[in-house]
Design a protein around this motif. Structure first.
Motif, short mmCIF file in Angstrom:
data_model
loop_
_atom_site.label_atom_id
_atom_site.label_comp_id
_atom_site.label_asym_id
_atom_site.label_seq_id
_atom_site.Cartn_x
_atom_site.Cartn_y
_atom_site.Cartn_z
N LEU A 170 0.87 -1.07 -0.01
CA LEU A 170 -0.09 0.18 -0.02
C LEU A 170 0.79 1.32 -0.19
O LEU A 170 1.76 1.19 0.82
CB LEU A 170 -0.96 -0.17 1.23
N ARG B 161 -6.33 3.13 -5.70
CA ARG B 161 -6.10 2.51 -7.11
C ARG B 161 -5.82 0.92 -6.79
O ARG B 161 -4.86 0.67 -6.30
CB ARG B 161 -5.25 3.18 -7.74
N SER B 162 -6.60 0.49 -7.61
CA SER B 162 -6.49 -1.18 -7.39
C SER B 162 -7.23 -1.89 -8.58
O SER B 162 -8.09 -1.30 -9.38
CB SER B 162 -7.10 -1.74 -5.92
N THR B 163 -6.78 -3.18 -8.66
CA THR B 163 -7.55 -4.02 -9.89
C THR B 163 -7.72 -5.48 -9.53
O THR B 163 -6.74 -5.89 -8.53
CB THR B 163 -6.55 -3.99 -10.96
N SER C 1 -7.07 -7.50 -5.97
CA SER C 1 -6.50 -6.28 -4.95
C SER C 1 -7.46 -5.26 -4.79
O SER C 1 -7.54 -4.93 -3.51
CB SER C 1 -5.11 -5.63 -5.61
N ALA C 2 -8.40 -5.19 -5.73
CA ALA C 2 -9.49 -4.42 -5.23
C ALA C 2 -10.36 -4.90 -4.06
O ALA C 2 -11.05 -4.37 -3.15
CB ALA C 2 -10.53 -4.13 -6.62
N VAL D 10 -8.46 -4.22 -0.81
CA VAL D 10 -8.78 -2.84 -0.28
C VAL D 10 -10.34 -2.75 0.29
O VAL D 10 -10.21 -2.14 1.31
CB VAL D 10 -8.64 -2.03 -1.83
N PRO E 118 -11.98 0.95 -3.03
CA PRO E 118 -11.28 0.61 -4.25
C PRO E 118 -11.51 1.41 -5.74
O PRO E 118 -12.92 1.65 -5.82
CB PRO E 118 -11.49 -0.96 -4.38
N THR F 85 -2.39 3.70 -3.87
CA THR F 85 -2.47 2.81 -4.71
C THR F 85 -1.77 1.30 -4.06
O THR F 85 -1.15 1.60 -3.01
CB THR F 85 -1.71 3.19 -6.11
N ILE F 86 -2.29 0.49 -4.55
CA ILE F 86 -1.86 -0.90 -3.91
C ILE F 86 -1.21 -1.75 -5.11
O ILE F 86 -1.64 -1.92 -5.86
CB ILE F 86 -3.13 -1.99 -3.34
N THR F 87 0.07 -1.89 -5.16
CA THR F 87 1.06 -2.38 -6.08
C THR F 87 2.33 -2.73 -5.72
O THR F 87 2.82 -2.14 -4.61
CB THR F 87 0.84 -1.04 -7.19
#
Length: 333
Positions: free
Chosen positions: A151, A169-171, A174-175, A178, A185, A205-207
């Motif tokens: 995060l 921000r996530s996909t 990961s969304a 969140v 998300p 953002t989570i990445t």
């Protein structure tokens, strides 16, 4: 006559020692390779190096033309492009075609991956073992995966209470993570994240931490929360058109499989190097990296568990796959 016989005998003995020569007597096999990442990305460079190594070991019997940056087929279209023959080989993410690979999506769950090397080994072993589950129409060469998704935010997140209500921000999975952790998300690709963070459309953002340098996101965030207990990954496949694979000689197939096995760790090492570069870059910018306590990490893992449970309950044998990956992570560490 005796001289001819001696020469033929010598050639036969030499071939017996050297074994079969992979180079083909006929035309060179020309293959196209669609890579969704930009050419200069470390993972695209590793994929290109794989192709060059195949060419080298086959003594030029195979020639691979690279199409990086989605110039032949975009990320979500890479797999179908291989199936239909638009490209002979393709490299992209299972997550880009969500729902098509339910078994493979188990790899992307928030399992607490420690680094890219472990994630890549686990993803490859799992992928090859279960390739008959949704990948029958291609030849799966190998799989690799990035280090833990963490995060990154504009204000410090030291506890779950700090994250509550923040737009992140996530996909994909990961969304869901969140949301489970109390954040909001916001679906968005990496290409749009910088501007969204800069303008306040999202607050974090989570990445993987590598994006802080690779995508310059350290310029628009101030903090990284090392939530390792919920560290997810994104599995990336390298697949080949089935008919094209079957047309290759056994010798060339063997070489491609050998090179593929070797490149799992090469990709893993590249992911880890990129993560270290991202960590150094964000610290250079004066940003803070926040380690969670063991107790807080455990709490985050408990909150994220419903994401894993949902998968276990919605995919046949889902619980078996989850346990298999958990065991593999422990073994690979």
């Amino acid at each position: 006559m005796k001289r001819i016989v001696l020469c033929l005998t010598a050639v036969a003995l030499l071939l017996a020692v050297l074994g079969p020569v992979p180079a083909m007597a006929g035309k060179t096999v020309n293959l196209t390779y669609s890579i969704f990442l930009p050419e200069k990305h470390a993972q695209a460079q590793a994929a290109i190096a794989w192709a060059k190594e195949v060419e080298k070991r086959t003594n030029g019997a195979v020639n691979i033309t690279i199409f990086a940056g989605g110039t032949l087929t975009k990320g979500p279209k890479v797999y179908e492009g291989v199936v239909s023959g638009i490209s002979d080989i393709g490299n992209s993410c299972f997550a880009y075609t969500s729902g098509r690979f339910p078994v493979m999506q188990a790899i992307d769950l928030p399992m607490g991956y420690p680094n890219g090397k472990v994630a890549s080994r686990v993803a490859n072993d799992f992928g090859l073992k279960h390739a008959d589950q949704g990948l029958k129409d291609v030849k799966l060469l190998y799989v690799h995966a990035h280090g833990p998704g963490l995060l990154h935010t504009q204000k410090p997140v030291r506890t779950l209470a700090d994250l509550k209500g923040m737009k992140i921000r996530s996909t994909g999975f990961s969304a869901e993570v969140v949301s489970a952790l109390g954040g909001v998300p916001v679906a968005m690709g990496q290409g749009d994240a910088y501007e969204a963070l800069k303008t306040g459309v999202v607050e974090g953002t989570i990445t993987p931490i590598e994006t802080l340098k690779g995508w310059k996101q350290a310029e628009v965030v101030n903090y990284t929360t090392e939530c390792s207990a919920v560290g997810y990954t994104t599995a990336m496949y390298v697949v080949m058109n089935k008919a094209k694979w079957n047309s290759l000689s056994p010798a060339v197939q063997k070489i491609m499989e050998e090179v593929s096995a070797e490149y799992v760790d090469i990709h893993g090492a590249a992911w880890d190097a990129a993560d270290e570069a991202g960590r150094a870059f964000t610290l250079e910018k004066g940003n803070e990296i926040i380690p969670l306590s063991e107790e807080e990490n455990k709490l985050w893992a408990e909150k994220a568990q419903p994401v894993i449970t949902k998968y276990e309950e919605s995919v046949p044998n889902g619980a078996v796959y989850v346990q298999e990956i958990r065991d593999a992570i422990k073994k690979a560490e």
